[in-house]
Design a protein around this motif. Structure first.
Motif, mmCIF file in Angstrom:
data_model
loop_
_atom_site.group_PDB
_atom_site.id
_atom_site.type_symbol
_atom_site.label_atom_id
_atom_site.label_comp_id
_atom_site.label_asym_id
_atom_site.label_seq_id
_atom_site.Cartn_x
_atom_site.Cartn_y
_atom_site.Cartn_z
ATOM 1 N N VAL A 58 -4.075 -11.910 7.625
ATOM 2 C CA VAL A 58 -4.450 -11.179 6.425
ATOM 3 C C VAL A 58 -3.985 -11.974 5.213
ATOM 4 O O VAL A 58 -2.804 -12.330 5.124
ATOM 5 C CB VAL A 58 -3.812 -9.775 6.386
ATOM 6 N N ASP A 59 -4.899 -12.272 4.302
ATOM 7 C CA ASP A 59 -4.581 -12.919 3.029
ATOM 8 C C ASP A 59 -4.940 -11.941 1.928
ATOM 9 O O ASP A 59 -6.061 -11.424 1.890
ATOM 10 C CB ASP A 59 -5.382 -14.209 2.852
ATOM 11 N N PHE A 60 -3.993 -11.701 1.011
ATOM 12 C CA PHE A 60 -4.178 -10.692 -0.015
ATOM 13 C C PHE A 60 -3.626 -11.204 -1.340
ATOM 14 O O PHE A 60 -2.507 -11.715 -1.395
ATOM 15 C CB PHE A 60 -3.451 -9.416 0.419
ATOM 16 N N LYS A 61 -4.417 -11.105 -2.397
ATOM 17 C CA LYS A 61 -4.000 -11.543 -3.732
ATOM 18 C C LYS A 61 -4.207 -10.403 -4.715
ATOM 19 O O LYS A 61 -5.217 -9.696 -4.650
ATOM 20 C CB LYS A 61 -4.813 -12.748 -4.177
ATOM 21 N N GLY A 79 4.113 -1.606 10.162
ATOM 22 C CA GLY A 79 4.466 -1.798 8.758
ATOM 23 C C GLY A 79 5.365 -2.984 8.487
ATOM 24 O O GLY A 79 5.297 -3.596 7.420
ATOM 25 N N GLY A 80 6.212 -3.358 9.442
ATOM 26 C CA GLY A 80 7.126 -4.479 9.258
ATOM 27 C C GLY A 80 6.450 -5.836 9.228
ATOM 28 O O GLY A 80 7.086 -6.838 8.903
ATOM 29 N N ASN A 81 5.169 -5.903 9.550
ATOM 30 C CA ASN A 81 4.445 -7.178 9.565
ATOM 31 C C ASN A 81 3.871 -7.574 8.212
ATOM 32 O O ASN A 81 3.252 -8.623 8.090
ATOM 33 C CB ASN A 81 3.308 -7.123 10.593
ATOM 34 N N TYR A 82 4.066 -6.728 7.197
ATOM 35 C CA TYR A 82 3.501 -6.974 5.870
ATOM 36 C C TYR A 82 4.619 -7.214 4.862
ATOM 37 O O TYR A 82 5.168 -6.264 4.298
ATOM 38 C CB TYR A 82 2.683 -5.768 5.410
ATOM 39 N N PRO A 83 4.964 -8.475 4.582
ATOM 40 C CA PRO A 83 6.003 -8.734 3.582
ATOM 41 C C PRO A 83 5.546 -8.252 2.201
ATOM 42 O O PRO A 83 4.393 -8.460 1.812
ATOM 43 C CB PRO A 83 6.157 -10.253 3.587
ATOM 44 N N ALA A 84 6.447 -7.610 1.469
ATOM 45 C CA ALA A 84 6.114 -7.117 0.132
ATOM 46 C C ALA A 84 5.700 -8.273 -0.778
ATOM 47 O O ALA A 84 6.158 -9.408 -0.614
ATOM 48 C CB ALA A 84 7.309 -6.380 -0.458
ATOM 49 N N ILE A 85 4.847 -7.968 -1.738
ATOM 50 C CA ILE A 85 4.378 -8.950 -2.709
ATOM 51 C C ILE A 85 5.268 -8.858 -3.946
ATOM 52 O O ILE A 85 5.452 -7.778 -4.509
ATOM 53 C CB ILE A 85 2.917 -8.687 -3.105
ATOM 54 N N THR A 86 5.808 -9.994 -4.383
ATOM 55 C CA THR A 86 6.550 -10.057 -5.640
ATOM 56 C C THR A 86 5.611 -10.599 -6.709
ATOM 57 O O THR A 86 5.052 -11.687 -6.564
ATOM 58 C CB THR A 86 7.792 -10.963 -5.504
ATOM 59 N N LYS A 146 0.698 -12.442 2.631
ATOM 60 C CA LYS A 146 0.104 -12.906 3.887
ATOM 61 C C LYS A 146 0.783 -12.155 5.019
ATOM 62 O O LYS A 146 1.983 -11.906 4.963
ATOM 63 C CB LYS A 146 0.290 -14.408 4.069
ATOM 64 N N ALA A 147 -0.011 -11.809 6.009
ATOM 65 C CA ALA A 147 0.535 -11.120 7.174
ATOM 66 C C ALA A 147 -0.144 -11.642 8.427
ATOM 67 O O ALA A 147 -1.329 -11.995 8.400
ATOM 68 C CB ALA A 147 0.325 -9.612 7.054
#
Length: 145
Positions: free
Chosen positions: A59-62, A91-98, A108-109
């Protein structure tokens, strides 16, 4: 003129359609345009696709135009922005976005599961770790072949 039996023609059509259908879906991707909720001006885009070995999901997210310094938890959920569901892949597989000083952030996940071929899914961005119940952005994922 030679005639092909109806059963043979139907079988040939079924086999060729199934093979083509399976190949298209297996390598398909999902994409979403994410928009802010409750007056939030942030927006973004996400792409979900299989890894090269088809055993995991990337997963790529911007996001853009968010509040500088924010830390945004995010997840893929089953359902849609209008009809919410549970987190997909843990839920633990998605690092928070700073979010950086320009209001941009990237997440990215890697999920230990195969990309689904069907169903309804969406990306949800939460206000903060302390306020996971408040969504600041959402976008329905659409399957692209």
């Amino acid at each position: 003129m030679k005639r092909i039996s109806l059963a043979a023609a139907a079988a040939l059509l079924l086999v060729s359609s199934s093979v083509a259908f399976g190949l298209v879906l297996r390598h398909g991707t999902w994409a979403a345009a994410v928009k802010g909720t409750d007056g939030m001006k942030l927006h973004g885009s996400a792409t979900v696709k299989a890894t090269a070995d088809d055993k995991q999901t990337m997963v790529d997210f911007k996001i853009e135009n968010d509040v500088a310094g924010s830390v945004r938890p995010w997840h893929i959920h089953s359902g849609s922005c209008a009809k919410t569901g549970g987190v997909v892949g843990g839920g633990g597989n998605y690092p928070a976005i700073t979010v950086d000083a320009k209001g941009n952030g990237e997440g990215k996940a890697t999920l230990s599961m195969v990309v689904p071929d069907t169903g309804m899914y969406y990306i949800n961005v939460h206000e903060s770790k302390e306020n996971m119940g408040h969504s600041v952005a959402c976008g329905d994922l659409k399957h692209k072949m």
